[in-house]
Motif scaffolding. Structure first.
Motif, mmCIF file in Angstrom:
data_model
loop_
_atom_site.group_PDB
_atom_site.id
_atom_site.type_symbol
_atom_site.label_atom_id
_atom_site.label_comp_id
_atom_site.label_asym_id
_atom_site.label_seq_id
_atom_site.Cartn_x
_atom_site.Cartn_y
_atom_site.Cartn_z
ATOM 1 N N THR A 5 102.868 30.969 43.716
ATOM 2 C CA THR A 5 101.762 29.990 44.482
ATOM 3 C C THR A 5 101.833 30.251 45.781
ATOM 4 O OG1 THR A 5 102.613 28.298 43.118
ATOM 5 C CG2 THR A 5 101.568 27.601 45.142
ATOM 6 N N LEU A 6 102.866 30.778 46.536
ATOM 7 C CA LEU A 6 102.857 31.252 48.009
ATOM 8 C C LEU A 6 101.834 32.680 48.012
ATOM 9 C CD1 LEU A 6 103.979 30.437 50.559
ATOM 10 C CD2 LEU A 6 106.004 32.009 50.019
ATOM 11 N N GLU A 7 102.232 33.540 47.072
ATOM 12 C CA GLU A 7 101.363 34.654 47.095
ATOM 13 C C GLU A 7 99.748 34.526 46.828
ATOM 14 O OE1 GLU A 7 103.381 36.569 43.983
ATOM 15 O OE2 GLU A 7 104.448 37.905 45.507
ATOM 16 N N GLN A 8 99.479 33.402 46.148
ATOM 17 C CA GLN A 8 98.175 32.935 45.911
ATOM 18 C C GLN A 8 97.631 32.364 47.086
ATOM 19 O OE1 GLN A 8 98.748 30.380 42.619
ATOM 20 N NE2 GLN A 8 98.194 31.895 41.069
ATOM 21 N N LYS A 9 98.297 31.540 47.797
ATOM 22 C CA LYS A 9 97.911 30.830 48.806
ATOM 23 C C LYS A 9 97.421 32.141 49.968
ATOM 24 C CE LYS A 9 100.334 26.485 48.550
ATOM 25 N NZ LYS A 9 101.665 25.929 49.032
ATOM 26 N N ASP A 94 102.291 26.307 54.878
ATOM 27 C CA ASP A 94 102.868 27.515 54.989
ATOM 28 C C ASP A 94 102.268 28.659 56.101
ATOM 29 O OD1 ASP A 94 104.573 27.020 52.649
ATOM 30 O OD2 ASP A 94 102.642 26.770 51.550
ATOM 31 N N TYR A 95 102.948 29.383 56.723
ATOM 32 C CA TYR A 95 102.636 30.054 57.859
ATOM 33 C C TYR A 95 102.524 31.404 57.328
ATOM 34 C CZ TYR A 95 103.543 25.913 59.914
ATOM 35 O OH TYR A 95 103.671 24.390 60.316
ATOM 36 N N PHE A 96 101.650 32.438 57.744
ATOM 37 C CA PHE A 96 101.628 33.801 57.340
ATOM 38 C C PHE A 96 101.229 34.689 58.389
ATOM 39 C CE2 PHE A 96 99.666 31.470 53.504
ATOM 40 C CZ PHE A 96 100.757 31.578 52.689
ATOM 41 N N ALA A 97 100.680 34.374 59.654
ATOM 42 C CA ALA A 97 100.408 34.972 60.634
ATOM 43 C C ALA A 97 100.110 34.054 61.815
ATOM 44 C CB ALA A 97 99.275 35.894 60.454
#
Length: 179
Positions: A5-9, A94-97
């Motif tokens: 799920t996190l990779e999909q987001k 969820d934070y990615f950058a």
């Protein structure tokens, strides 16, 4: 191997969201580490959801506490605001950058689950003109009657105008929304 799920987001792009809203960051949005404060992400997520509810679902925030509103007497108002409001029952981000002032952001909104009286939203946060999502957050609303804050009588679920506006944002097959 299937994505989590996190990779999909993290792989979301603008086209995965049907409704968009621009936000120009402010100096005061930054925290002491020179990036957007976590509370601002919650503000952004709440803002795009409510912008859509007002523009496409018939909600009138000025009538949220009473049955009369400044716009309810207007001849331009085709029907009264729904008698329901959404209460937030869960939220996440969820934070990615990182993003920071003076960035201009593009917020994208979609519905990932629509129940009889609840809806789960997902919001993608992008830098303007970039495709890589910077954060993905959302929350779940449960719609209740304004008077008494109880579910709709007779198990009727959410107001039809609210549902119709939210159905336009439903995710089909995990990809694009239908708007």
């Amino acid at each position: 191997m299937a994505q989590t799920t996190l990779e999909q987001k993290k792989s979301r792009t603008r086209k995965d969201y049907a409704f968009h809203l621009e936000y120009r960051t402010r100096w005061s949005d930054n925290d002491m580490y020179a990036h957007l404060n976590n509370s601002i992400y919650a503000f952004l997520i709440d803002s795009i959801v409510n912008a859509h509810l007002i523009a496409h679902c018939g909600l009138d925030p000025f009538s949220a506490r009473s049955s009369s509103s400044p716009s309810s007497s207007s001849a331009a108002s085709p029907s009264p605001s729904p008698s329901q409001i959404g209460l937030v029952v869960s939220s996440y981000c969820d934070y990615f950058a990182s993003v920071s002032f003076p960035d201009v952001l593009d917020l994208g909104l979609r519905v990932v689950k629509l129940g009889s009286s609840s809806v789960t939203y997902e919001v993608g946060i992008f830098l303007r003109e970039e495709e890589m999502v910077k954060a993905v957050g959302g929350f779940t609303h449960v719609f209740v009657e304004k008077e008494g804050m109880k579910p709709a009588a007779g198990g009727k679920g959410m107001d039809g105008r609210i549902r119709a506006g939210l159905e336009k944002l439903i995710v089909k097959g995990g990809g694009e929304s239908k708007l």
